[in-house]
Design a protein around this motif. Structure first.
Motif, short mmCIF file in Angstrom:
data_model
loop_
_atom_site.label_atom_id
_atom_site.label_comp_id
_atom_site.label_asym_id
_atom_site.label_seq_id
_atom_site.Cartn_x
_atom_site.Cartn_y
_atom_site.Cartn_z
N HIS A 170 -2.50 -23.56 -8.96
CA HIS A 170 -2.02 -23.95 -7.62
C HIS A 170 -1.50 -22.75 -6.84
CE1 HIS A 170 -1.64 -27.72 -10.01
NE2 HIS A 170 -2.16 -28.23 -8.90
N GLU A 172 -2.06 -22.78 -2.77
CA GLU A 172 -1.21 -23.69 -1.98
C GLU A 172 0.25 -23.30 -2.10
OE1 GLU A 172 -2.10 -27.25 -5.06
OE2 GLU A 172 -0.77 -27.87 -3.43
N PHE A 173 0.62 -22.76 -3.24
CA PHE A 173 1.98 -22.30 -3.46
C PHE A 173 2.29 -21.13 -2.50
CE2 PHE A 173 5.85 -21.73 -5.17
CZ PHE A 173 6.03 -21.30 -6.47
N LYS A 174 1.32 -20.23 -2.41
CA LYS A 174 1.48 -19.05 -1.54
C LYS A 174 1.61 -19.48 -0.09
CE LYS A 174 -0.56 -14.45 -1.45
NZ LYS A 174 -1.69 -13.64 -1.94
#
Lengths: 162, 201
Positions: free
Chosen positions: B191, B194-196
């Motif tokens: 992930h 999307e985390f970034k």
């Protein structure tokens, strides 16, 4: 001025601790310099600094000399970072040890963003995996969620076999 | 028929009246003899004087003739009265029978009408009851099926809830983070993008 946080400074609490340490050191350094001017003797007990504090101080030492102004600037920058840096909260299924915290924070600072504060907590009901809160986003990558997500399949299974 | 009867009745009444009048005059003459009136000179004519015996004989003969006539009249009248009363009785019987028949027919028709109406209403009520029964049965079947489905669903969910609770309870103890590290790092890698995006937004 911006500083790259040492690896040991992971959470906001850690940063706060370092700032307090540096402030104590600042107080010591200030009193010491005054005493040195007056009595030509260094006074007071030098406070013990943790490794991350030492790392930060080494960044501003010039020719083995530490200028008070640089220390002031460092503390001020760290305080700004404390207010401004993005924060991530990672909740695990158990209390993470220092090694796990460090491994995860290194990965985050390498792959996501270099300066970020990561707070860790735990919740046994997650069973495994983690829940990450970043800004207004919540990512539930826990084992509990995965088990609950298969409940409809379990219902179907029970309906077919009962 | 009614007209003939009326005429006949009037005629009979007339005869009775005549006979009664004659009888009354004779009775009056018998019980209140009239004084002999002296003949007037203008109308006077000489009548021979009769003996008393002759007069009585004549009287008796007259009485006998009168009586005979009276008896004959009475007999005739009786006969006529009998005939008349027979006819009247027959007519009355016929009238009564007709009236009775008419009333009976009307009554029978009324009864039949009521019967038909009642039967119709009973049939309606019966069909309504049958319809209502069918509707009620259908509703009850539907409600029973819905309740059955609801209970089955409830049981399934409760069972799955119980299984889930068991799993969560059983797996909640002694979580080993060290053993999960590979999984945790793999999850972060999976992930990452999307985390970034979330952190940098």
């Amino acid at each position: 001025m911006k500083y790259d946080l040492p690896e040991d400074i992971i959470s906001a609490e850690d940063l706060k601790g370092v700032i307090e340490e540096l402030k104590d050191y600042q107080t010591y350094a200030r009193h010491g310099s005054i005493k040195a001017r007056v009595t030509k003797r260094a006074g007071g007990t030098k406070p013990e600094l943790s490794r991350p504090s030492n790392e930060l101080i080494n960044l501003i030492v010039n020719n083995n000399k530490l200028a008070l102004s640089d220390l002031d600037r460092l503390i001020s920058s760290l305080e700004k970072m404390y207010s401004a840096l993005p924060r991530i909260k990672i909740t695990l299924a158990a209390l993470p040890g220092a090694g796990i915290k460090k491994q995860m924070s290194v990965w985050v600072r390498k792959n996501i963003t270099s300066n970020v504060l990561i707070d860790f907590s735990y919740n046994q009901s997650l069973l495994g995996g983690m829940v990450v809160v970043a800004g207004s986003h919540i990512y539930d990558w826990s084992l509990r969620k995965q088990i609950i997500s298969v409940q409809p399949k379990l219902n179907e299974l029970i309906a077919n076999h009962v | 028929m009614n007209l003939f009867l009326q005429i006949f009745l009037y005629f009979d009444v007339f005869i009775i009246g005549v006979v009664a009048t004659i009888a009354f005059r004779h009775a009056m003459a018998h019980f209140r003899p009239q004084k002999e009136t002296k003949p007037t000179p203008s109308t006077h004519h000489t009548e021979p004087s009769l003996d008393k015996e002759v007069r009585e004989k004549l009287m008796l003969e007259a009485e006998a003739k009168y009586q005979k006539l009276l008896d004959a009249s009475i007999e005739h009248l009786s006969k006529e009265l009998g005939i008349t009363s027979d006819k009247i009785n027959r007519v009355v019987d016929r009238l009564a029978a007709d009236m009775l028949t008419r009333e009976q027919d009307a009554y029978s028709k009324l009864i039949k009408d009521y019967q038909t109406e009642t039967e119709g209403k009973l049939d309606d009520a019966k069909s309504q009851t049958n319809n209502y029964q069918s509707e009620l049965k259908a509703k009850m079947d539907e409600a029973a099926k819905a309740e059955q489905d609801r209970l089955i669903d409830l049981i399934d969910h409760k069972l799955s809830d119980a299984v889930m609770a068991f799993l969560l309870e059983a797996m909640g103890h002694e979580v080993d983070l060290g053993a999960q590290m590979d999984y945790l790092m793999k999850t972060l890698e999976q992930h990452k993008d999307e985390f970034k995006a979330a952190v940098n937004s």
